[in-house]
Design a protein around this motif. Structure first.
Motif, PDB file in Angstrom:
ATOM      1  N   ILE A 166      -7.068  -5.102   9.099  1.00  0.00           N
ATOM      2  CA  ILE A 166      -6.757  -3.807   8.510  1.00  0.00           C
ATOM      3  C   ILE A 166      -6.703  -2.685   9.523  1.00  0.00           C
ATOM      4  CG2 ILE A 166      -7.694  -4.415   6.272  1.00  0.00           C
ATOM      5  CD1 ILE A 166     -10.208  -2.950   7.083  1.00  0.00           C
ATOM      6  N   THR A 190      -3.200  -1.637   9.612  1.00  0.00           N
ATOM      7  CA  THR A 190      -2.455  -1.108   8.476  1.00  0.00           C
ATOM      8  C   THR A 190      -2.119   0.341   8.807  1.00  0.00           C
ATOM      9  OG1 THR A 190      -4.518  -0.473   7.387  1.00  0.00           O
ATOM     10  CG2 THR A 190      -3.564  -2.571   6.769  1.00  0.00           C
ATOM     11  N   VAL A 191      -0.956   0.757   8.374  1.00  0.00           N
ATOM     12  CA  VAL A 191      -0.483   2.107   8.705  1.00  0.00           C
ATOM     13  C   VAL A 191      -1.006   3.095   7.669  1.00  0.00           C
ATOM     14  CG1 VAL A 191       1.550   3.556   8.976  1.00  0.00           C
ATOM     15  CG2 VAL A 191       1.566   1.200   9.828  1.00  0.00           C
ATOM     16  N   LEU A 192      -1.735   4.088   8.139  1.00  0.00           N
ATOM     17  CA  LEU A 192      -2.270   5.099   7.227  1.00  0.00           C
ATOM     18  C   LEU A 192      -1.512   6.414   7.351  1.00  0.00           C
ATOM     19  CD1 LEU A 192      -6.128   4.570   7.417  1.00  0.00           C
ATOM     20  CD2 LEU A 192      -4.491   3.726   5.743  1.00  0.00           C
ATOM     21  N   LEU A 244     -11.446   5.916   3.825  1.00  0.00           N
ATOM     22  CA  LEU A 244     -10.137   5.621   3.250  1.00  0.00           C
ATOM     23  C   LEU A 244      -9.815   4.128   3.388  1.00  0.00           C
ATOM     24  CD1 LEU A 244      -7.512   6.548   2.029  1.00  0.00           C
ATOM     25  CD2 LEU A 244      -6.736   7.284   4.276  1.00  0.00           C
ATOM     26  N   LEU A 252     -11.599   2.157   0.819  1.00  0.00           N
ATOM     27  CA  LEU A 252     -10.932   2.251  -0.474  1.00  0.00           C
ATOM     28  C   LEU A 252      -9.749   1.303  -0.558  1.00  0.00           C
ATOM     29  CD1 LEU A 252     -10.741   6.012  -1.409  1.00  0.00           C
ATOM     30  CD2 LEU A 252     -11.794   4.176  -2.707  1.00  0.00           C
ATOM     31  N   ASN A 253      -8.906   1.349   0.461  1.00  0.00           N
ATOM     32  CA  ASN A 253      -7.720   0.497   0.432  1.00  0.00           C
ATOM     33  C   ASN A 253      -8.106  -0.982   0.403  1.00  0.00           C
ATOM     34  OD1 ASN A 253      -6.056   2.649   0.363  1.00  0.00           O
ATOM     35  ND2 ASN A 253      -5.342   2.500   2.481  1.00  0.00           N
ATOM     36  N   HIS A 260     -10.491  -2.217  -1.142  1.00  0.00           N
ATOM     37  CA  HIS A 260     -10.838  -2.595  -2.503  1.00  0.00           C
ATOM     38  C   HIS A 260      -9.632  -2.867  -3.362  1.00  0.00           C
ATOM     39  CE1 HIS A 260     -15.106  -2.677  -2.980  1.00  0.00           C
ATOM     40  NE2 HIS A 260     -15.121  -1.902  -1.915  1.00  0.00           N
ATOM     41  N   HIS A 261      -8.497  -2.298  -3.006  1.00  0.00           N
ATOM     42  CA  HIS A 261      -7.309  -2.530  -3.802  1.00  0.00           C
ATOM     43  C   HIS A 261      -6.448  -3.643  -3.241  1.00  0.00           C
ATOM     44  CE1 HIS A 261      -8.411   1.518  -5.221  1.00  0.00           C
ATOM     45  NE2 HIS A 261      -8.096   0.967  -6.358  1.00  0.00           N
ATOM     46  N   TYR A 316     -16.565   9.969   1.507  1.00  0.00           N
ATOM     47  CA  TYR A 316     -15.148   9.874   1.170  1.00  0.00           C
ATOM     48  C   TYR A 316     -14.919   8.732   0.177  1.00  0.00           C
ATOM     49  CZ  TYR A 316     -10.124  10.214   1.819  1.00  0.00           C
ATOM     50  OH  TYR A 316      -8.786  10.405   1.612  1.00  0.00           O
ATOM     51  N   HIS A 365     -13.439   9.344  -3.784  1.00  0.00           N
ATOM     52  CA  HIS A 365     -12.063   8.986  -4.088  1.00  0.00           C
ATOM     53  C   HIS A 365     -11.906   7.699  -4.886  1.00  0.00           C
ATOM     54  CE1 HIS A 365     -11.577  12.001  -0.985  1.00  0.00           C
ATOM     55  NE2 HIS A 365     -10.331  12.162  -1.391  1.00  0.00           N
ATOM     56  N   GLN A 366     -12.969   7.267  -5.556  1.00  0.00           N
ATOM     57  CA  GLN A 366     -12.846   6.124  -6.463  1.00  0.00           C
ATOM     58  C   GLN A 366     -11.837   6.470  -7.542  1.00  0.00           C
ATOM     59  OE1 GLN A 366     -15.516   3.290  -6.685  1.00  0.00           O
ATOM     60  NE2 GLN A 366     -15.470   3.828  -4.527  1.00  0.00           N
ATOM     61  N   LEU A 415      -8.731  -7.296  -8.662  1.00  0.00           N
ATOM     62  CA  LEU A 415      -7.872  -6.252  -8.089  1.00  0.00           C
ATOM     63  C   LEU A 415      -7.144  -6.681  -6.819  1.00  0.00           C
ATOM     64  CD1 LEU A 415     -10.066  -3.042  -8.491  1.00  0.00           C
ATOM     65  CD2 LEU A 415      -8.391  -4.021 -10.041  1.00  0.00           C
ATOM     66  N   GLU A 452      -3.685  -5.172  -5.837  1.00  0.00           N
ATOM     67  CA  GLU A 452      -3.364  -3.908  -6.522  1.00  0.00           C
ATOM     68  C   GLU A 452      -2.934  -2.862  -5.499  1.00  0.00           C
ATOM     69  OE1 GLU A 452      -3.282  -2.586  -9.774  1.00  0.00           O
ATOM     70  OE2 GLU A 452      -3.137  -4.717 -10.263  1.00  0.00           O
ATOM     71  N   THR A 490      -3.272   1.572  -3.141  1.00  0.00           N
ATOM     72  CA  THR A 490      -3.753   1.857  -1.793  1.00  0.00           C
ATOM     73  C   THR A 490      -3.223   3.235  -1.423  1.00  0.00           C
ATOM     74  OG1 THR A 490      -1.831   0.772  -0.830  1.00  0.00           O
ATOM     75  CG2 THR A 490      -3.813  -0.539  -1.062  1.00  0.00           C
ATOM     76  N   VAL A 491      -4.041   3.962  -0.694  1.00  0.00           N
ATOM     77  CA  VAL A 491      -3.673   5.339  -0.350  1.00  0.00           C
ATOM     78  C   VAL A 491      -2.847   5.330   0.942  1.00  0.00           C
ATOM     79  CG1 VAL A 491      -4.556   7.594   0.313  1.00  0.00           C
ATOM     80  CG2 VAL A 491      -5.707   6.263  -1.472  1.00  0.00           C
ATOM     81  N   LEU A 492      -1.645   5.887   0.861  1.00  0.00           N
ATOM     82  CA  LEU A 492      -0.781   5.944   2.037  1.00  0.00           C
ATOM     83  C   LEU A 492      -0.702   7.358   2.602  1.00  0.00           C
ATOM     84  CD1 LEU A 492       2.178   3.569   1.116  1.00  0.00           C
ATOM     85  CD2 LEU A 492       0.135   3.110   2.463  1.00  0.00           C
ATOM     86  N   ASN A 533      -6.541   9.227  -8.454  1.00  0.00           N
ATOM     87  CA  ASN A 533      -6.691   9.442  -7.029  1.00  0.00           C
ATOM     88  C   ASN A 533      -5.473  10.208  -6.499  1.00  0.00           C
ATOM     89  OD1 ASN A 533      -8.004   9.223  -4.605  1.00  0.00           O
ATOM     90  ND2 ASN A 533      -8.236   7.012  -4.727  1.00  0.00           N
ATOM     91  N   LEU A 582       6.884   0.173   4.196  1.00  0.00           N
ATOM     92  CA  LEU A 582       5.551   0.404   4.756  1.00  0.00           C
ATOM     93  C   LEU A 582       4.510  -0.439   4.023  1.00  0.00           C
ATOM     94  CD1 LEU A 582       3.698   1.963   6.615  1.00  0.00           C
ATOM     95  CD2 LEU A 582       3.734   3.882   5.024  1.00  0.00           C
ATOM     96  N   ASN A 628       1.883  -3.239   5.554  1.00  0.00           N
ATOM     97  CA  ASN A 628       0.434  -3.244   5.358  1.00  0.00           C
ATOM     98  C   ASN A 628      -0.028  -4.532   4.696  1.00  0.00           C
ATOM     99  OD1 ASN A 628       0.221  -0.817   6.580  1.00  0.00           O
ATOM    100  ND2 ASN A 628      -0.229   0.372   4.725  1.00  0.00           N
ATOM    101  N   HIS A 653      -0.855  -7.167   7.125  1.00  0.00           N
ATOM    102  CA  HIS A 653      -2.086  -7.057   7.899  1.00  0.00           C
ATOM    103  C   HIS A 653      -3.321  -7.164   7.030  1.00  0.00           C
ATOM    104  CE1 HIS A 653       0.797  -5.283  10.761  1.00  0.00           C
ATOM    105  NE2 HIS A 653       0.083  -6.016  11.583  1.00  0.00           N
ATOM    106  N   THR A 654      -3.148  -7.375   5.750  1.00  0.00           N
ATOM    107  CA  THR A 654      -4.335  -7.533   4.916  1.00  0.00           C
ATOM    108  C   THR A 654      -4.323  -8.873   4.194  1.00  0.00           C
ATOM    109  OG1 THR A 654      -3.164  -6.179   3.296  1.00  0.00           O
ATOM    110  CG2 THR A 654      -4.899  -5.131   4.524  1.00  0.00           C
TER     111      THR A 654
END
Lengths: 396, 396
Positions: free
Chosen positions: A252, A255-257, A319, A322-323, A325-326, A353, A357-358, B248, B251, B255-257, B268, B319, B323, B326-327
């Motif tokens: 991870i 991964t691109v944020l 962050l 969080l990701n 978890h999804h 954070y 953000h849940q 999940l 899901e 994921t937050v991008l 969120n 994108l 990701n 990589h996960t």
DNA sequence: AGAGTTAGTAAATAGTATTAACTAATGGCG
DNA sequence: CGCCATTAGTTAATACTATTTACTAACTCT
């Protein structure tokens, strides 16, 4: 499909025997002190089967009988435990900042360890140095006389799922290294199981494997050091690490944020590692390349610039959590790696954070527990040893 | 640990028998036309075992014998195939935009299907309507006389890993629904296997299960419709869907991008679904809520505003695909869902972005193949049927 | 002390895959 | 054409597994 992680593909009576033996062994590992009758109840096997398997395991030094314990009326059962006095497993870690070697007993207790805080150079030289450490460890009187189940090695990069070969360790500059072959050349050794795995995977495995009681459905070990990696494990009796096609499950850090963000050493832009990682902090805060990052920064925690940088990195870590978890959805999260030594200035913003953000889906259920391992010096090495034990339990 | 996805936990001789029977069945599924001797070679089982199992499977209508084929000298082998003329499996999908029901044979071929393009309302009403569709399908002369292995249902939201219950379908407004119980109340039916799963998982399973020849190590089915979901499957003979703690896994729509980005309906901010999804396109391009999104947009492809919006969404999709690698690191990526009907204006930017941003680790190896399913109307329903077959093959 | 209860073992049993010996079917060759 | 070599598939005997059943062992409670 047998490969170097999952040895056999089922079919005959040997497999069945091995499966049951391993299940029983695992039941004792998770629930120390159970009697034969308890194990039969828990596994669904009959008293007779459990009895014969347990007796065989006792004879070969895997289990030992403990005290009697009566429950209500009737003959008391005899408690069973993994035998911590016979076998040992060896585990090693090649990290960006040094080498670690440990010897464990079947209960996961560290019997002896060795460390060397020089950065590795070439694969061959590193293998030679590591071999000397391992020999020193084997010479330790506490373990020299014990039968050794094998050696597991953890490396800071993805390992090919089909063969025990390191694909790429960006922070060491290694590419496609057959590290076990190099080690074998240095270590003249009869030995049983030899394993190679990614550092985060090994650490995750060890943390999961030695949990007593019913383990969580799965855990993710988020390793924050020079780079960012993540290992996932699940399976009560037979823990499995998902690896994916190229062994990149949990990579991870890349991964691109931030779309079109800062350039990353992986060749891409905006990766998580450009927001939180040892090398990023090193560059942005101007620490000399050969100095210990956490030590340098711990000394500078009163500088607002440093605290702000750690808080920024911490939020990015939150962050990432969080990701995680999804996408991988573990039921427990463990934070480890050398950056955890920085403590609250990094960890508190991450947890804050994560909490803030849940989303509705996560809020609906119980908060996922997060465990922070401040000192993970030997975590990966111990995890590699755990993998050896798991494999040996199947093969014996 | 048995649960509603993985029925039994090993141990006795029945398990071994079931394992081998299922392995043989799977070998024929992957490699149609093999002889008993070929299967023995491939599985490692002996000729005798394979012979007896194959004959039993032939008697019960799972396998049929085909033509003879000589290879060099010697007695020719008799080709074996899954029998497409006996059993059927039923699969259903409850989607945001309608209901789908299919009947498949063991080879994954659609024998009959039903669809209804009204949006579902309450769970109970939907179950009643779906039950009528299923009854209509069972009445079809092509399948009425055949033994039915069971029914699988796919829903647009995560399903609890421990019990077959829908946790949350944001786009339907459903929470914690025991949909199978509702269906059972409507369908008076003897029936075998009943399964419930997430739509993306079901679709992924079906796409993977019916692949002929050696399948990829794993696939990810990225489902882009009203929301964004993703199902992962791996395992040549016994495909497994990782689900994680709360179901999940995959899901990725949440994921937050974009940290602190646009508000998402999940509670969120900056989720992938705020950048690419049916509901986001609907809102940003002003399509009426009850109109078909893809149809409306396909008619407006000459508007620069629409094309630009689709290109932006496509890049976000690219994108996401990166990701994903990589996960979850699948060895093949399948793009499906109703948005795929939009075709090139959405897909081309996604593929271009995906290609242009491969990092060193991915570039090192062969490019991961991407398959686009333009029309995935019955993909999830068929996948649910495939899951029924897989389960039945173990239990028979 | 005896009944009741639970733990653990031993011998007989049922069921699995394997082994080894067989029959079946084909192609090649004289 | 007939024989042989070769491969496919079946059958009966064998070895090994877990289960069943019956037993012994050890403790508590009355």
């Amino acid at each position: 499909m047998p490969n170097h992680f999952t040895p056999h593909a089922a079919g005959d009576l040997n497999y069945l025997k091995s499966l049951n033996r391993s299940t029983i062994l695992s039941t004792v590992r998770r629930y120390p002190g159970l009697s034969r009758a308890d194990i039969a109840l828990r596994t669904g096997l009959t008293k007779a089967t459990v009895g014969s398997v347990v007796n065989a395991l006792s004879d070969s030094g895997w289990l030992r009988e403990g005290e009697l314990h009566a429950r209500g009326g009737g003959r008391p059962g005899r408690s069973l435990y993994l035998d911590g006095e016979h076998h040992v497993m060896l585990g090693a870690e090649v990290g960006v900042k040094g080498l670690r070697v440990v010897a464990c007993n079947l209960q996961g207790e560290l019997l002896a360890s060795q460390r060397l805080d020089d950065s590795p150079t070439t694969p061959a030289q590193t293998a030679a140095v590591l071999a000397r450490l391992i020999e020193a460890l084997r010479g330790d009187p506490a373990i020299a006389t014990r039968p050794c189940l094998g050696l597991g090695v953890a490396l800071p990069g993805p390992v090919a799922p089909q063969a025990p070969i390191l694909r790429l360790a960006p922070n060491l500059g290694w590419v496609d290294v057959d590290f076990l072959a190099l080690l074998r050349a240095e270590l003249d050794w009869p030995a049983g199981v030899w394993l190679l795995d990614n550092e985060a995977n090994a650490a995750a495995f060890g943390e999961f494997y030695f949990i007593e009681g019913a383990p969580p459905e799965s855990i993710a070990y988020l390793s924050a050091g020079s780079g960012i990696g993540c290992g996932v494990v699940s399976g009560e009796h037979f823990p499995v690490i998902p690896r994916g096609h190229q062994g990149l499950v949990g990579e991870i850090g890349h991964t691109v944020l931030v779309a079109e963000g800062a350039r990353c050493h992986c060749g891409n832009h905006g990766c998580a590692e450009t927001l939180v990682s040892g090398w990023m902090l090193r560059e942005s805060l101007g620490v000399e390349a050969d100095a210990s990052l956490s030590a340098s920064l711990l000394a500078r925690l009163d500088e607002p610039e440093v605290r702000a940088a750690l808080a920024r990195a911490g939020r990015a870590l939150g962050l990432l959590m969080l990701n995680l978890h999804h996408t991988l959805n573990p039921s427990m999260l463990i934070l480890g790696g050398s950056l955890m030594r920085l403590g609250e200035p990094l960890v508190a913003p991450a947890l804050a954070y994560f909490d803030a953000h849940q989303n509705d889906l996560l809020r609906q259920t119980q908060r996922v527990p997060v465990k922070v391992v401040e000192d993970s010096t030997f975590t990966a090495a111990r995890g590699a040893a755990a993998q050896v034990m798991a494999r040996a339990a199947i093969e014996v």
